[in-house]
Motif scaffolding. Structure first.
Motif, PDB file in Angstrom:
ATOM      1  N   GLU A 210       7.322 -11.413 -12.386  1.00 25.23           N
ATOM      2  CA  GLU A 210       8.030 -11.985 -11.243  1.00 25.23           C
ATOM      3  C   GLU A 210       7.927 -13.510 -11.307  1.00 25.23           C
ATOM      4  O   GLU A 210       6.837 -14.064 -11.178  1.00 25.23           O
ATOM      5  CB  GLU A 210       7.424 -11.475  -9.941  1.00 25.23           C
ATOM      6  CG  GLU A 210       7.591  -9.997  -9.736  1.00 25.23           C
ATOM      7  CD  GLU A 210       6.931  -9.522  -8.453  1.00 25.23           C
ATOM      8  OE1 GLU A 210       7.039 -10.232  -7.426  1.00 25.23           O
ATOM      9  OE2 GLU A 210       6.305  -8.460  -8.492  1.00 25.23           O
ATOM     10  N   ASN A 211       9.044 -14.172 -11.493  1.00 23.30           N
ATOM     11  CA  ASN A 211       9.079 -15.620 -11.695  1.00 23.30           C
ATOM     12  C   ASN A 211       8.959 -16.365 -10.373  1.00 23.30           C
ATOM     13  O   ASN A 211       9.681 -16.072  -9.427  1.00 23.30           O
ATOM     14  CB  ASN A 211      10.381 -16.007 -12.392  1.00 23.30           C
ATOM     15  CG  ASN A 211      10.548 -15.264 -13.685  1.00 23.30           C
ATOM     16  OD1 ASN A 211       9.670 -15.273 -14.525  1.00 23.30           O
ATOM     17  ND2 ASN A 211      11.670 -14.593 -13.842  1.00 23.30           N
ATOM     18  N   ILE A 212       8.046 -17.343 -10.338  1.00 26.79           N
ATOM     19  CA  ILE A 212       7.826 -18.088  -9.104  1.00 26.79           C
ATOM     20  C   ILE A 212       7.929 -19.599  -9.270  1.00 26.79           C
ATOM     21  O   ILE A 212       8.047 -20.308  -8.284  1.00 26.79           O
ATOM     22  CB  ILE A 212       6.465 -17.731  -8.455  1.00 26.79           C
ATOM     23  CG1 ILE A 212       5.314 -17.969  -9.424  1.00 26.79           C
ATOM     24  CG2 ILE A 212       6.477 -16.295  -7.954  1.00 26.79           C
ATOM     25  CD1 ILE A 212       3.933 -17.820  -8.793  1.00 26.79           C
TER      26      ILE A 212
ATOM     27  N   HIS B 279      22.963 -32.845 -16.181  1.00 25.88           N
ATOM     28  CA  HIS B 279      24.266 -32.309 -15.784  1.00 25.88           C
ATOM     29  C   HIS B 279      24.219 -31.917 -14.306  1.00 25.88           C
ATOM     30  O   HIS B 279      23.567 -30.938 -13.951  1.00 25.88           O
ATOM     31  CB  HIS B 279      24.651 -31.115 -16.652  1.00 25.88           C
ATOM     32  CG  HIS B 279      24.700 -31.441 -18.099  1.00 25.88           C
ATOM     33  ND1 HIS B 279      23.632 -31.213 -18.949  1.00 25.88           N
ATOM     34  CD2 HIS B 279      25.663 -32.010 -18.851  1.00 25.88           C
ATOM     35  CE1 HIS B 279      23.950 -31.624 -20.158  1.00 25.88           C
ATOM     36  NE2 HIS B 279      25.175 -32.108 -20.132  1.00 25.88           N
ATOM     37  N   ALA B 280      24.939 -32.645 -13.475  1.00 23.50           N
ATOM     38  CA  ALA B 280      24.867 -32.486 -12.022  1.00 23.50           C
ATOM     39  C   ALA B 280      25.449 -31.172 -11.512  1.00 23.50           C
ATOM     40  O   ALA B 280      25.335 -30.876 -10.337  1.00 23.50           O
ATOM     41  CB  ALA B 280      25.585 -33.653 -11.343  1.00 23.50           C
ATOM     42  N   GLU B 281      26.069 -30.374 -12.376  1.00 23.06           N
ATOM     43  CA  GLU B 281      26.681 -29.115 -11.944  1.00 23.06           C
ATOM     44  C   GLU B 281      25.970 -27.882 -12.488  1.00 23.06           C
ATOM     45  O   GLU B 281      26.454 -26.767 -12.317  1.00 23.06           O
ATOM     46  CB  GLU B 281      28.162 -29.075 -12.351  1.00 23.06           C
ATOM     47  CG  GLU B 281      28.995 -30.198 -11.760  1.00 23.06           C
ATOM     48  CD  GLU B 281      29.085 -30.164 -10.238  1.00 23.06           C
ATOM     49  OE1 GLU B 281      28.852 -29.107  -9.633  1.00 23.06           O
ATOM     50  OE2 GLU B 281      29.396 -31.223  -9.649  1.00 23.06           O
ATOM     51  N   LEU B 282      24.833 -28.044 -13.148  1.00 26.94           N
ATOM     52  CA  LEU B 282      24.098 -26.905 -13.710  1.00 26.94           C
ATOM     53  C   LEU B 282      22.762 -26.737 -12.998  1.00 26.94           C
ATOM     54  O   LEU B 282      21.997 -27.692 -12.864  1.00 26.94           O
ATOM     55  CB  LEU B 282      23.852 -27.089 -15.206  1.00 26.94           C
ATOM     56  CG  LEU B 282      25.090 -27.110 -16.093  1.00 26.94           C
ATOM     57  CD1 LEU B 282      24.691 -27.363 -17.543  1.00 26.94           C
ATOM     58  CD2 LEU B 282      25.881 -25.816 -15.969  1.00 26.94           C
ATOM     59  N   ILE B 283      22.492 -25.513 -12.575  1.00 33.68           N
ATOM     60  CA  ILE B 283      21.260 -25.220 -11.853  1.00 33.68           C
ATOM     61  C   ILE B 283      20.659 -23.928 -12.386  1.00 33.68           C
ATOM     62  O   ILE B 283      21.375 -22.991 -12.744  1.00 33.68           O
ATOM     63  CB  ILE B 283      21.510 -25.150 -10.334  1.00 33.68           C
ATOM     64  CG1 ILE B 283      20.190 -25.004  -9.582  1.00 33.68           C
ATOM     65  CG2 ILE B 283      22.523 -24.068  -9.980  1.00 33.68           C
ATOM     66  CD1 ILE B 283      20.296 -25.247  -8.098  1.00 33.68           C
ATOM     67  N   ALA B 284      19.323 -23.885 -12.448  1.00 39.33           N
ATOM     68  CA  ALA B 284      18.608 -22.691 -12.891  1.00 39.33           C
ATOM     69  C   ALA B 284      17.825 -22.113 -11.717  1.00 39.33           C
ATOM     70  O   ALA B 284      17.284 -22.863 -10.893  1.00 39.33           O
ATOM     71  CB  ALA B 284      17.649 -23.044 -14.030  1.00 39.33           C
ATOM     72  N   THR B 285      17.773 -20.777 -11.652  1.00 33.14           N
ATOM     73  CA  THR B 285      17.033 -20.097 -10.588  1.00 33.14           C
ATOM     74  C   THR B 285      16.006 -19.153 -11.184  1.00 33.14           C
ATOM     75  O   THR B 285      16.239 -18.532 -12.219  1.00 33.14           O
ATOM     76  CB  THR B 285      17.977 -19.299  -9.662  1.00 33.14           C
ATOM     77  OG1 THR B 285      18.751 -18.383 -10.442  1.00 33.14           O
ATOM     78  CG2 THR B 285      18.889 -20.213  -8.877  1.00 33.14           C
ATOM     79  N   ALA B 286      14.863 -19.047 -10.518  1.00 28.00           N
ATOM     80  CA  ALA B 286      13.794 -18.128 -10.910  1.00 28.00           C
ATOM     81  C   ALA B 286      13.615 -17.131  -9.774  1.00 28.00           C
ATOM     82  O   ALA B 286      13.536 -17.519  -8.612  1.00 28.00           O
ATOM     83  CB  ALA B 286      12.492 -18.895 -11.141  1.00 28.00           C
ATOM     84  N   SER B 287      13.533 -15.845 -10.138  1.00 32.45           N
ATOM     85  CA  SER B 287      13.498 -14.807  -9.112  1.00 32.45           C
ATOM     86  C   SER B 287      12.393 -13.793  -9.351  1.00 32.45           C
ATOM     87  O   SER B 287      11.942 -13.598 -10.486  1.00 32.45           O
ATOM     88  CB  SER B 287      14.853 -14.085  -9.089  1.00 32.45           C
ATOM     89  OG  SER B 287      14.825 -12.958  -8.239  1.00 32.45           O
ATOM     90  N   GLY B 288      12.020 -13.128  -8.266  1.00 34.44           N
ATOM     91  CA  GLY B 288      11.074 -12.027  -8.345  1.00 34.44           C
ATOM     92  C   GLY B 288      11.630 -10.829  -9.103  1.00 34.44           C
ATOM     93  O   GLY B 288      10.887  -9.913  -9.444  1.00 34.44           O
ATOM     94  N   ASP B 289      12.927 -10.826  -9.402  1.00 34.14           N
ATOM     95  CA  ASP B 289      13.524  -9.724 -10.171  1.00 34.14           C
ATOM     96  C   ASP B 289      13.280  -9.857 -11.674  1.00 34.14           C
ATOM     97  O   ASP B 289      13.837  -9.119 -12.472  1.00 34.14           O
ATOM     98  CB  ASP B 289      15.022  -9.582  -9.876  1.00 34.14           C
ATOM     99  CG  ASP B 289      15.874 -10.758 -10.357  1.00 34.14           C
ATOM    100  OD1 ASP B 289      15.369 -11.656 -11.068  1.00 34.14           O
ATOM    101  OD2 ASP B 289      17.070 -10.787  -9.995  1.00 34.14           O
TER     102      ASP B 289
END
Length: 165
Positions: free
Chosen positions: A109-111, A77-87
């Motif tokens: 903390e996700n890297i 799906h070209a409009e879905l993105i996942a992010t991983a954060s130090g939070d």
């Protein structure tokens, strides 16, 4: 055999928007959008036009309370993105609206983050060398494993690198 593109035929363009260092960049599956994740606690989606010289449109993804260390696009799906954060959170975003549609808090903390090629699962690595597998449909952890080694995720495989304890 892979297509070879001569560097002399390539053009570069600078995109401005983040206030601090960028940690991660990734193309969506259709090659029309480029995402960037930054120490400024945001991710941005850049609409890329092959020969466009006009104003670049970007969408800011706001909500993390620490740096966005890595991001990855849904492979289907070209409009879905996942992010991983130090939070300690992983978030799923709609790139059209910039809205967070799913969020889960993990134990560290996700890297590192990557999708399974069929888009059904996300693997997340954290600073404590823990690997978590998320079910994308429920956006819940289904498996967690602590390693005595650094876990580096890539779309094709997982690499385990020996790390002194």
């Amino acid at each position: 055999m892979a297509e070879t593109i001569p560097f002399k035929n390539l053009h570069s363009r600078e995109y401005q928007g983040h206030k601090k260092k960028v940690h991660s960049v990734a193309w969506n599956c259709s090659g029309t959008k480029l995402a960037s994740g930054s120490v400024d606690q945001t991710a941005r989606i850049w609409q890329i036009e092959p020969h466009g010289h006009g104003k670049v449109k970007d969408v800011e993804l706001k909500g993390h309370t620490d740096s966005v260390d890595q991001l990855c696009w849904d492979p289907k799906h070209a409009e879905l993105i996942a992010t991983a954060s130090g939070d300690k959170t992983v978030r799923l975003w709609d790139a059209r609206s910039g809205k967070c549609s799913q969020q889960v808090e993990l134990s560290g903390e996700n890297i590192n983050i990557t999708y399974k090629p069929d888009g059904t699962h996300i693997a997340v690595g954290n600073r404590d060398d823990e690997l978590t597998i998320l079910d994308v449909r429920k956006f819940k952890p289904i498996h967690k494993r602590k390693f005595n080694y650094e876990v580096v995720a890539s779309p094709a495989k997982f690499t385990v690198i020996h790390k002194p304890i």
